[in-house]
Design an enzyme around this catalytic site. Structure first.
Site, PDB file in Angstrom:
ATOM      1  N   CYS A   1       0.841  -1.195   0.000  1.00 53.88           N
ATOM      2  CA  CYS A   1       0.000   0.000   0.000  1.00 53.88           C
ATOM      3  C   CYS A   1       0.881   1.252   0.000  1.00 53.88           C
ATOM      4  O   CYS A   1       1.613   1.480  -0.956  1.00 53.88           O
ATOM      5  CB  CYS A   1      -0.986  -0.030   1.168  1.00 53.88           C
ATOM      6  SG  CYS A   1      -2.343   1.182   0.989  1.00 53.88           S
TER       7      CYS A   1
ATOM      8  N   HIS B   1      -4.122  -4.638  -0.130  1.00 56.56           N
ATOM      9  CA  HIS B   1      -3.742  -5.219   1.160  1.00 56.56           C
ATOM     10  C   HIS B   1      -3.848  -6.743   1.075  1.00 56.56           C
ATOM     11  O   HIS B   1      -4.944  -7.283   1.175  1.00 56.56           O
ATOM     12  CB  HIS B   1      -4.655  -4.693   2.264  1.00 56.56           C
ATOM     13  CG  HIS B   1      -4.402  -3.261   2.617  1.00 56.56           C
ATOM     14  ND1 HIS B   1      -3.448  -2.883   3.532  1.00 56.56           N
ATOM     15  CD2 HIS B   1      -4.952  -2.119   2.150  1.00 56.56           C
ATOM     16  CE1 HIS B   1      -3.434  -1.563   3.637  1.00 56.56           C
ATOM     17  NE2 HIS B   1      -4.339  -1.072   2.805  1.00 56.56           N
TER      18      HIS B   1
ATOM     19  N   GLU C   1      -3.042  -8.955   3.212  1.00 57.39           N
ATOM     20  CA  GLU C   1      -3.476  -9.538   4.484  1.00 57.39           C
ATOM     21  C   GLU C   1      -4.991  -9.439   4.669  1.00 57.39           C
ATOM     22  O   GLU C   1      -5.551 -10.089   5.559  1.00 57.39           O
ATOM     23  CB  GLU C   1      -2.743  -8.853   5.649  1.00 57.39           C
ATOM     24  CG  GLU C   1      -3.214  -7.465   6.014  1.00 57.39           C
ATOM     25  CD  GLU C   1      -2.703  -6.353   5.104  1.00 57.39           C
ATOM     26  OE1 GLU C   1      -2.989  -5.171   5.411  1.00 57.39           O
ATOM     27  OE2 GLU C   1      -2.036  -6.641   4.091  1.00 57.39           O
TER      28      GLU C   1
END
Length: 203
Positions: free
Chosen positions: A79, A182, A184
């Protein structure tokens, strides 16, 4: 061991837990000397570009990052961490970045687009990469950002995403990678990208 840089910006624990889910131990580190000796390094980030650069400077991380990359160690920006790899950003004026990759960071144009770009969107794979092993073309990932990278070298773009315009959502050269979304927060395919990065440590 994968080292996640703590410079006061970013969802560090979420990234650490993501790596843990795919069997890749990761530690969160504030000491630039420990960053330099890491096997692989991750630079996450959420927030303003200028604040991030100031925090990296104050933490003594800028030279540590450059030395890690110069040594050929695997490096991943996530990011804002991806954006910091470039030469400059137009966020709140003009701010110099790390300059690892040529190019700049631009804001999505005002108009009909809702900014920030938030939610799931597809990534069109343009080039093969170890980071994308097992990732199908047009796979969807979770984005939250108002700015995007514009590489000066088209060969840096590994995948692109369309949101009003087509922008580089995954970049890379050698063992240095950047992803705008992202991983995750992007379900099993996002975790697969983290796993692929973890495999670079063993190469």
């Amino acid at each position: 061991m994968i080292t996640i840089i703590d410079y006061g910006m970013g969802n560090l624990r979420s990234v650490q837990k993501g790596f843990a889910q795919v069997g890749c131990p990761a530690e969160i580190v504030r000491d630039p000397d420990r960053v330099e000796t890491a096997a692989a390094v991750v630079l996450p980030g959420v927030g303003a570009f200028a604040d991030a650069m100031e925090n990296l400077q104050q933490a003594g991380m800028m030279e540590a990052i450059r030395r890690v990359i110069a040594a050929g160690k695997p490096f991943l920006g996530i990011c804002l961490g991806q954006q910091l790899l470039f030469e400059s950003s137009e966020e709140f004026g003009s701010t110099r970045g790390l300059g690892i990759f040529p190019g700049s960071v631009k804001r999505f144009p005002a108009g009909e687009l809702k900014v920030p770009h938030m939610g799931w969107n597809q990534a069109e794979i343009l080039q093969p990469s170890p980071l994308l092993e097992g990732i199908p073309d047009q796979a969807a990932f979770y984005f939250v950002h108002s700015y995007y990278v514009a590489p000066a070298d088209p060969e840096l773009t590994l995948a692109r995403t369309e949101y009003g315009l087509k922008f580089a959502s995954i970049v890379g050269r050698d063992r240095v990678f950047g992803i705008q979304f992202h991983p995750e927060k992007s379900s099993f395919l996002g975790l697969k990208i983290l796993e692929n990065f973890g495999k670079q440590v063993k190469i």
